[in-house]
Design a protein around this motif. Sequence first.
Motif, mmCIF file in Angstrom:
data_model
loop_
_atom_site.group_PDB
_atom_site.id
_atom_site.type_symbol
_atom_site.label_atom_id
_atom_site.label_comp_id
_atom_site.label_asym_id
_atom_site.label_seq_id
_atom_site.Cartn_x
_atom_site.Cartn_y
_atom_site.Cartn_z
ATOM 1 N N ASN A 155 5.705 -2.006 -8.435
ATOM 2 C CA ASN A 155 6.009 -3.387 -8.823
ATOM 3 C C ASN A 155 6.861 -3.433 -10.095
ATOM 4 O O ASN A 155 6.506 -4.056 -11.088
ATOM 5 C CB ASN A 155 4.724 -4.201 -9.020
ATOM 6 N N ARG B 239 -0.586 5.136 -6.383
ATOM 7 C CA ARG B 239 -0.018 4.674 -7.651
ATOM 8 C C ARG B 239 -0.104 5.768 -8.698
ATOM 9 O O ARG B 239 -1.083 6.520 -8.767
ATOM 10 C CB ARG B 239 -0.772 3.433 -8.157
ATOM 11 N N HIS C 91 12.167 -9.884 -5.186
ATOM 12 C CA HIS C 91 11.308 -8.962 -5.915
ATOM 13 C C HIS C 91 11.402 -9.190 -7.424
ATOM 14 O O HIS C 91 12.439 -9.597 -7.960
ATOM 15 C CB HIS C 91 11.673 -7.517 -5.574
ATOM 16 N N ARG C 92 10.323 -8.869 -8.089
ATOM 17 C CA ARG C 92 10.225 -9.032 -9.541
ATOM 18 C C ARG C 92 11.353 -8.340 -10.300
ATOM 19 O O ARG C 92 11.802 -8.826 -11.347
ATOM 20 C CB ARG C 92 8.866 -8.479 -9.987
ATOM 21 N N ARG D 203 8.966 -0.945 -5.152
ATOM 22 C CA ARG D 203 7.975 -1.758 -4.434
ATOM 23 C C ARG D 203 6.558 -1.317 -4.763
ATOM 24 O O ARG D 203 5.676 -2.148 -5.051
ATOM 25 C CB ARG D 203 8.233 -1.674 -2.926
#
Length: 290
Positions: free
Chosen positions: A105, A71, A143-144, A102
């Motif tokens: 996020n 990340r 997905h968000r 992904r």
Amino acid sequence: MHRDSNATQFTALDVRADGADGLPRGGAAPAAGRISADGLAALYAYPETTGPWLRMNFITSVDGAVAVDGRSGRLGGPGDRRVFGLLRSLADVIVVGAGTVRTENYGGARIPAAIRRQRAAAGRPETPRIAVVSASARIDAGHRVFHDTAVPPLVLVSASADPARVRALSGAGAEVVVLPERPGSSGMAGGASSAAPRPDVARIAPLLAGRGLPRVLCEGGPNLAGQLLAAGAVDELCLTLAPMLVGGNAPRMAVGPAATPASLSRRHLLADDDGALFTRWTVARDRGER
């Protein structure tokens, strides 16, 4: 403790003179010393051009890592968060690869109300759209990024993407845009068959500009960045250098099967109170070629 990014102070260490690289800076800014909020926005203003402008934004550690444990968030401090938000507020559209969507996020862009009003007054969309590059359309329609957003996202796919996946993305509210394919190419982003044609990523910015979105901000990831660099499609790089060493096998900012050198011209070098450095570079090439 989480410090407010708006309280971060920036200092200009070096700012290139107007027109030194053949491009207007878009506003006056101090040559050195502390920078006001307006001065910071002027330093990052998009140039006035007749065509699209594709800007990449990355943060790396001093030893070149773009992520810690997969990340990017652990690299950033309040200064980077402020520049990240500023670059988004200046853009018409934010381009990002499906893998980064992904991993990080992604949801829709969040722009302060005052900035949205300014954008609307200037005849621009209040909120920049997210444009997900997923050549094979292999991204979950649940997905968000498709649901936690003020504006429907775009999804840029290859003509050979699975029609069922494309229909699912359209059903989730996305606007699907088909990228032309590079003649004679092989291998496709997103894990598709190596025999499949690759989309022509050099067409991303022109296609978006044709939809009224000429100010393009690309936030990665490394695979998409490598493809854009190889295609000669990058106009500018905004790079934050975090005061951190990471080591290990963290990925680089841009990856690809072969080196694709591109000379850069530095526009500015800034520092914040925490020791991070903020650079802006333009790709040194004939600006009349597009």
